[in-house]
Scaffold this motif. Structure first.
Motif, PDB file in Angstrom:
ATOM      1  N   GLN A 332       0.841  -1.199   0.000  1.00 17.34           N
ATOM      2  CA  GLN A 332       0.000   0.000   0.000  1.00 17.34           C
ATOM      3  C   GLN A 332       0.877   1.252   0.000  1.00 17.34           C
ATOM      4  O   GLN A 332       0.628   2.211  -0.745  1.00 17.34           O
ATOM      5  N   GLN A 333       1.911   1.224   0.824  1.00 18.36           N
ATOM      6  CA  GLN A 333       2.818   2.365   0.901  1.00 18.36           C
ATOM      7  C   GLN A 333       3.564   2.553  -0.425  1.00 18.36           C
ATOM      8  O   GLN A 333       3.787   3.674  -0.871  1.00 18.36           O
ATOM      9  N   TYR A 334       3.926   1.439  -1.049  1.00 13.54           N
ATOM     10  CA  TYR A 334       4.613   1.518  -2.346  1.00 13.54           C
ATOM     11  C   TYR A 334       3.757   2.263  -3.373  1.00 13.54           C
ATOM     12  O   TYR A 334       4.200   3.225  -4.000  1.00 13.54           O
ATOM     13  N   TRP A 335       2.516   1.790  -3.532  1.00 11.18           N
ATOM     14  CA  TRP A 335       1.676   2.371  -4.575  1.00 11.18           C
ATOM     15  C   TRP A 335       1.287   3.812  -4.254  1.00 11.18           C
ATOM     16  O   TRP A 335       1.143   4.645  -5.169  1.00 11.18           O
ATOM     17  N   SER A 336       1.121   4.133  -2.993  1.00  6.69           N
ATOM     18  CA  SER A 336       0.727   5.502  -2.645  1.00  6.69           C
ATOM     19  C   SER A 336       1.880   6.486  -2.791  1.00  6.69           C
ATOM     20  O   SER A 336       1.668   7.666  -3.100  1.00  6.69           O
ATOM     21  N   ARG A 337       3.121   6.019  -2.565  1.00  2.27           N
ATOM     22  CA  ARG A 337       4.284   6.898  -2.651  1.00  2.27           C
ATOM     23  C   ARG A 337       4.895   6.944  -4.056  1.00  2.27           C
ATOM     24  O   ARG A 337       5.652   7.857  -4.379  1.00  2.27           O
ATOM     25  N   ARG A 338       4.566   5.976  -4.875  1.00  9.38           N
ATOM     26  CA  ARG A 338       5.194   5.874  -6.187  1.00  9.38           C
ATOM     27  C   ARG A 338       5.015   7.127  -7.042  1.00  9.38           C
ATOM     28  O   ARG A 338       5.987   7.610  -7.653  1.00  9.38           O
ATOM     29  N   PRO A 339       3.801   7.706  -7.176  1.00 10.22           N
ATOM     30  CA  PRO A 339       3.638   8.881  -8.039  1.00 10.22           C
ATOM     31  C   PRO A 339       4.543  10.044  -7.635  1.00 10.22           C
ATOM     32  O   PRO A 339       5.123  10.711  -8.490  1.00 10.22           O
TER      33      PRO A 339
END
Length: 359
Positions: A332-339
């Motif tokens: 979840q943290q990966y996808w939320s921080r990726r952009p």
């Protein structure tokens, strides 16, 4: 991952017979143990890969005990690392005064010197004085000249782990965690992050508080447990340490992460400046900023690394820990921080970049 806090458990039968034989032999050779057969077995809590025990014997000197550590390897965890490599690292570190001495080996574990120092707690990582000591120690660790090839192992390990995670997961689990998309992400990250200027060093790769000890008399730091250690970009190791500030593995819900505890910009700048100052040269602001930027990007890799670890551990490890929920938070943290950290680089769909993939 490491182990702290203890609960008394005198059941010798919890240890393999080969381990007990070595322990009794050690106690006999020391000569000051009252009775080598009277060993106390104390289970140390908090380990998520191995079972760890402290062993104690009363000695002829009142109020003084002999202590060692017994580490019993977790079943199935050989998927994560090469145990022979880890033992070689352990022996190298011992010879160079970087960790505990190896006292004995048995088929599924080993006996280590007991370090008379305090294992850090989650709150210690947020203490500026302790954090400064860790920064210097981490640079010293990264500068070790470990024998063997000095190649980055991070990307190969991630490719291995995604294959294993997909092979162990049920189809619905693999779909829920978007493992196909994560597999596509790995080469994107490797291409984006593999820059010629980045510093490569010998990294611990699991610098959570349970793997760091402090001698409060000398203020010296010891980093222990080298199972995941390998050559990697040092920015990944620092990023991993920062991410660990969100964890407290000694609560009623040890798998729950609180990313509001992730260090702020000033804390990160202070850590990186102390890290770069270890060799005696004051780094420029540009050097600090460049490493900080790389560290922030490598937090994404840390999230994938430990997310995959969580999925695999759910299937191979019997230790009581909510691995799947832990993995869910890391993804979840990966996808939320990726952009914010990668922009539109390699983004395959809106549903991925908006953070909804791993919910």
């Amino acid at each position: 991952m490491g182990a702290v806090e203890n609960a008394l458990d005198n059941k010798e039968h919890r240890l393999p017979g080969e381990a007990v034989d070595i322990l009794k032999s050690l106690a006999t050779n020391w000569g000051d143990v009252l009775d080598p057969n009277e060993l106390q077995v104390i289970r140390l809590k908090g380990a998520m890969t191995n079972q760890v025990f402290q062993i104690k014997w009363p000695t002829k000197t009142e109020d003084v005990s002999r202590k060692v550590l017994v580490r019993i390897y977790g079943e199935g965890v050989e998927v994560f690392f090469d145990r022979d490599d880890e033992i070689r690292t352990f022996e190298f570190m011992s010879k160079h005064g970087q960790g505990p001495r190896l006292l004995g080996r048995f088929p599924n574990g080993r006996i280590e010197e007991f370090i008379h120092a305090r294992t850090l707690s989650a709150s210690d990582l947020l203490d500026p004085e302790i954090s400064a000591l860790i920064a210097s120690k981490m640079k010293e660790f990264h500068d070790l000249d470990m024998p063997g090839p000095k190649n980055v192992y991070l990307w190969e390990r991630l490719r291995n782990w995604i294959r294993v995670a997909k092979s162990l997961s049920l189809p619905e689990e693999a779909e829920a965690f978007c493992l196909d998309k994560i597999e596509e992400e790995i080469p994107i990250l490797e291409k984006e992050f593999s820059r010629a200027y980045q510093c490569i060093g010998f990294c611990h790769n699991d610098s959570q508080y349970g793997n760091i000890m402090i001698d409060e008399e000398t203020n010296s730091i010891t980093i222990i447990d080298y199972e995941y250690a390998s050559y990697n970009p040092v920015a990944f190791d620092i990023a991993n340490h920062f991410c660990e500030m969100a964890a407290d593995y000694h609560t009623e819900t040890p798998h729950i992460l609180d990313f509001s505890k992730y260090p702020g910009l000033e804390e990160r700048q202070r850590f990186v400046r102390i890290y770069l100052s270890y060799s005696g040269n004051e780094p420029s602001d540009d050097e600090v900023e460049l490493l900080l930027q790389d560290v922030e990007k490598y937090t994404l890799v840390s999230h994938l690394f430990w997310g995959l670890w969580g999925i695999i551990s759910e299937h191979v490890n019997e230790i009581d820990f909510a691995y799947i929920e832990y993995a869910r938070q890391r993804f979840q943290q990966y996808w939320s921080r990726r952009p914010a950290l990668l922009g539109s680089v390699g983004a395959s769909s809106e549903s991925v970049t908006d953070g909804s993939c791993a919910t």
